[in-house]
Enzyme design. Structure first.
Site, PDB file in Angstrom:
ATOM      1  N   ARG A   1      25.205  38.041  23.984  1.00  0.00           N
ATOM      2  CA  ARG A   1      24.120  37.127  24.349  1.00  0.00           C
ATOM      3  C   ARG A   1      22.895  37.492  23.520  1.00  0.00           C
ATOM      4  O   ARG A   1      22.401  38.617  23.605  1.00  0.00           O
ATOM      5  CB  ARG A   1      23.813  37.254  25.847  1.00  0.00           C
ATOM      6  CG  ARG A   1      22.606  36.460  26.254  1.00  0.00           C
ATOM      7  CD  ARG A   1      22.253  36.555  27.737  1.00  0.00           C
ATOM      8  NE  ARG A   1      21.009  35.831  27.888  1.00  0.00           N
ATOM      9  CZ  ARG A   1      19.933  36.272  28.533  1.00  0.00           C
ATOM     10  NH1 ARG A   1      19.942  37.440  29.152  1.00  0.00           N
ATOM     11  NH2 ARG A   1      18.830  35.564  28.557  1.00  0.00           N
TER      12      ARG A   1
ATOM     13  N   HIS B   1      13.803  32.735  24.671  1.00  0.00           N
ATOM     14  CA  HIS B   1      13.547  34.052  25.287  1.00  0.00           C
ATOM     15  C   HIS B   1      12.132  34.474  24.877  1.00  0.00           C
ATOM     16  O   HIS B   1      11.953  35.510  24.226  1.00  0.00           O
ATOM     17  CB  HIS B   1      14.618  35.055  24.870  1.00  0.00           C
ATOM     18  CG  HIS B   1      14.765  36.239  25.790  1.00  0.00           C
ATOM     19  ND1 HIS B   1      15.972  36.645  26.312  1.00  0.00           N
ATOM     20  CD2 HIS B   1      13.856  37.123  26.283  1.00  0.00           C
ATOM     21  CE1 HIS B   1      15.803  37.724  27.071  1.00  0.00           C
ATOM     22  NE2 HIS B   1      14.527  38.039  27.069  1.00  0.00           N
TER      23      HIS B   1
ATOM     24  N   GLU C   1      14.628  33.621  32.219  1.00  0.00           N
ATOM     25  CA  GLU C   1      13.640  34.025  33.217  1.00  0.00           C
ATOM     26  C   GLU C   1      12.367  33.172  33.219  1.00  0.00           C
ATOM     27  O   GLU C   1      11.268  33.657  32.951  1.00  0.00           O
ATOM     28  CB  GLU C   1      13.279  35.507  33.028  1.00  0.00           C
ATOM     29  CG  GLU C   1      14.485  36.421  33.162  1.00  0.00           C
ATOM     30  CD  GLU C   1      14.118  37.907  33.206  1.00  0.00           C
ATOM     31  OE1 GLU C   1      12.973  38.253  32.881  1.00  0.00           O
ATOM     32  OE2 GLU C   1      14.982  38.716  33.583  1.00  0.00           O
TER      33      GLU C   1
ATOM     34  N   ASN D   1      19.989  37.821  36.134  1.00  0.00           N
ATOM     35  CA  ASN D   1      19.514  39.113  35.664  1.00  0.00           C
ATOM     36  C   ASN D   1      19.131  39.920  36.893  1.00  0.00           C
ATOM     37  O   ASN D   1      18.460  39.403  37.791  1.00  0.00           O
ATOM     38  CB  ASN D   1      18.277  38.973  34.763  1.00  0.00           C
ATOM     39  CG  ASN D   1      18.593  38.262  33.458  1.00  0.00           C
ATOM     40  OD1 ASN D   1      19.757  37.982  33.161  1.00  0.00           O
ATOM     41  ND2 ASN D   1      17.561  37.980  32.675  1.00  0.00           N
TER      42      ASN D   1
ATOM     43  N   TYR E   1      17.950  43.989  38.164  1.00  0.00           N
ATOM     44  CA  TYR E   1      17.620  45.378  37.846  1.00  0.00           C
ATOM     45  C   TYR E   1      17.314  46.234  39.061  1.00  0.00           C
ATOM     46  O   TYR E   1      17.566  47.433  39.057  1.00  0.00           O
ATOM     47  CB  TYR E   1      16.398  45.439  36.906  1.00  0.00           C
ATOM     48  CG  TYR E   1      16.693  44.904  35.531  1.00  0.00           C
ATOM     49  CD1 TYR E   1      17.229  45.725  34.550  1.00  0.00           C
ATOM     50  CD2 TYR E   1      16.461  43.557  35.212  1.00  0.00           C
ATOM     51  CE1 TYR E   1      17.526  45.240  33.290  1.00  0.00           C
ATOM     52  CE2 TYR E   1      16.752  43.064  33.955  1.00  0.00           C
ATOM     53  CZ  TYR E   1      17.281  43.902  32.993  1.00  0.00           C
ATOM     54  OH  TYR E   1      17.579  43.418  31.755  1.00  0.00           O
TER      55      TYR E   1
ATOM     56  N   GLU F   1      22.087  39.917  32.551  1.00  0.00           N
ATOM     57  CA  GLU F   1      21.389  41.167  32.218  1.00  0.00           C
ATOM     58  C   GLU F   1      21.509  42.118  33.392  1.00  0.00           C
ATOM     59  O   GLU F   1      21.302  41.729  34.548  1.00  0.00           O
ATOM     60  CB  GLU F   1      19.882  40.954  31.972  1.00  0.00           C
ATOM     61  CG  GLU F   1      19.525  40.334  30.665  1.00  0.00           C
ATOM     62  CD  GLU F   1      18.003  40.175  30.488  1.00  0.00           C
ATOM     63  OE1 GLU F   1      17.229  40.971  31.059  1.00  0.00           O
ATOM     64  OE2 GLU F   1      17.617  39.233  29.780  1.00  0.00           O
TER      65      GLU F   1
HETATM   66  C1  FCB Z   1      14.105  41.147  31.455  1.00  0.00           C
HETATM   67  C2  FCB Z   1      14.021  40.452  30.122  1.00  0.00           C
HETATM   68  C3  FCB Z   1      14.553  41.268  28.974  1.00  0.00           C
HETATM   69  C4  FCB Z   1      14.237  42.746  29.118  1.00  0.00           C
HETATM   70  C5  FCB Z   1      14.583  43.250  30.496  1.00  0.00           C
HETATM   71  C6  FCB Z   1      14.317  44.720  30.712  1.00  0.00           C
HETATM   72  O1  FCB Z   1      13.079  40.666  32.270  1.00  0.00           O
HETATM   73  O2  FCB Z   1      14.722  39.241  30.142  1.00  0.00           O
HETATM   74  O3  FCB Z   1      14.046  40.722  27.794  1.00  0.00           O
HETATM   75  O4  FCB Z   1      12.935  42.999  28.751  1.00  0.00           O
HETATM   76  O5  FCB Z   1      13.911  42.519  31.468  1.00  0.00           O
END
Ligand code: FCB
Length: 446
Positions: free
Chosen positions: A77, A121, A166, A293, A295, A351
């Site tokens: 990607r 992006h 995002e 995405n 985290y 992500e």
């Molecule tokens: C996300 C973004 C990516 C990267 C990660 C850590 O928000 O899409 O570009 O910076 O975080």
């Protein structure tokens, strides 16, 4: 030994973005992007870092694809820089920009790696920012025009497309918090941007259907797993508001149900365009997949003095170098939530990954056991979601390479491949070797 096996054909991938890795932002006739001007404005990015050199992927893309091949990744990607393709944002097409991405696409296909292209992006052409950027209603047509150029030039070879990465971050971090380009702080502008992003997305999807008949298109959202600090109604409602406003519902509710989610409507009615509803029919253009995405998770409680009533409660949990709490089960709940709330045809984790303070050891290697633990725990949760019927088709690690982490500059390393920014030497980290093994086994060994 038990094994968490993934379905045959599951797409194990890695992800990057143009401004974060390419460098040479003005090469071969490219126009400036808002990340170029933002990072060159003193005070915006840690240590004054810019994307001028980054990972020099603009010149080293071949080597980087070879690394992917070595890792055995099935999908890549990456994003396309709008001002490389249309230096003024609309109108004149820059053939050298087309050629750059065309070579990458051809090489990926030769290596058996499936390209997933993100159309946007975050590197908007600066010329369009001068006309108001995402705040100008016309941006939907600008984006449609740009999308058309991409579909016409690459649609014969690229079958997986992502309109926006995002959009919440684009609108809110860029136009309300002022931490990302274009660095504005205006809640009215921010919500007009939310709405224009949706309109732009939908127009792009519509054109896609005309041009790339055998392809799939989706959109990617940031998500955090929000838990209330107590069972008090006000805290539960605060967590739900944070979810509806920050996560996939902000955009999927309009796309699948024709209006903003309820708590967002209550909060943002004044900030949205007055007649926003007239666009909702257009916004409901059918998509093929949703990209998630993920985290981190957050505990929140109600505090009338905090913006939107949302106050964050720090927990005693392991944190990554970003200060983000590690909450793997949040990935499960987000994936399950998308399915239960909107039931899209397909879902991808587009992500997932972690920044840690990596060092090159004396043996010349990078022993990032913490990242392996992080990835293992999250992939385990993705597997669990699959067992519960979530139509998950692939998983992309953020990121292939250490890179320019936006306002954090080069201070945060997310790669499964280490980049020495002095020499541009790449070193596959232990996590990279570990991930290669996951791909080879199509799953996790316990
Ligand atoms: C996300 C973004 C990516 C990267 C990660 C850590 O928000 O899409 O570009 O910076 O975080």
């Amino acid at each position: 030994m038990s094994m968490k096996k993934f379905p045959e054909g599951f797409l194990w991938g890695v992800a990057t973005a143009s401004y974060q890795i390419e460098g040479s932002p003005l090469a071969d006739g490219a126009g400036m992007s808002i990340w170029h001007t933002f990072s060159h404005t003193p005070g915006n990015v840690k240590n004054g870092d810019t994307g001028d050199i980054a990972c020099d992927h603009y010149n080293r893309w071949k080597e980087d694809i070879e690394i992917m091949k070595e890792l055995g990744v099935k999908a890549y990607r990456f994003s396309i820089s709008w001002p490389r393709i249309l230096p003024e944002g609309t109108g004149r097409v820059n053939q050298k920009g087309i050629d750059f991405y065309s070579r990458i696409i051809d090489t990926l296909l030769e290596q058996g790696i499936t390209p997933f292209v993100t159309i946007y992006h975050w590197d908007l052409p600066f010329e369009l920012q001068l006309k108001g950027g995402w705040a100008n209603r016309e941006v939907a047509d600008w984006f449609a025009e740009y999308s058309r150029v991409l579909f016409e030039n690459f649609g014969d070879r690229v079958k997986h497309w992502i309109t926006l990465n995002e959009p919440w971050v684009v609108a809110i971090v860029g136009h309300l918090y002022g931490v990302h380009a274009p660095g504005m702080k205006d809640i009215y502008v921010a919500f007009h941007v939310v709405h224009n992003l949706l309109r732009a997305h939908a127009k792009s999807v519509k054109i896609f259907r005309e041009i790339v008949k055998d392809g799939k298109i989706g959109i990617v959202f940031n998500n955090g797993y929000f838990e209330p600090a107590s069972e008090k109604e006000e805290d539960v409602r605060t967590a739900e508001f944070a979810h509806q406003f920050t996560n996939y519902p902000l955009f999927l509710n309009p796309i699948y149900k024709g209006d903003y989610p309820e708590l967002v409507r209550e909060f943002a009615r004044e900030f949205l365009p007055k007649d926003y509803k007239k666009d909702m029919e257009e916004i409901q253009e059918r998509i093929n997949f949703v990209g998630i995405n993920y985290y981190s998770g957050h505990m929140v409680k109600y505090d009338p003095k905090s913006p939107g009533g949302v106050s964050f409660v720090e927990r005693d949990l392991p944190k990554t170098e970003m200060g983000w709490e590690v909450v793997p089960e949040g990935l499960y709940y987000i994936l399950k939530g998308v399915k239960d709330e909107y039931n899209p045809e397909e879902i991808y984790v587009t992500e997932n990954g972690a920044a840690y303070n990596d060092v090159v050891s004396e043996d010349g290697k990078v022993h990032d056991q913490n990242r392996i633990d992080y990835l293992k725990a999250h992939i385990g949760q993705a597997w669990k979601a699959l067992q519960d019927g979530v139509p998950l088709r692939g998983y992309f690690v953020w990121s292939l390479l250490d890179n320019f982490e936006w306002a954090e500059g080069y201070s945060k390393r997310f790669g499964i491949v280490y980049v020495d920014y002095q020499t541009q030497k790449r070193i596959i980290k232990d996590s990279g070797h570990w991930y290669a093994n996951v791909i080879k086994n199509n799953g996790l060994e316990d």
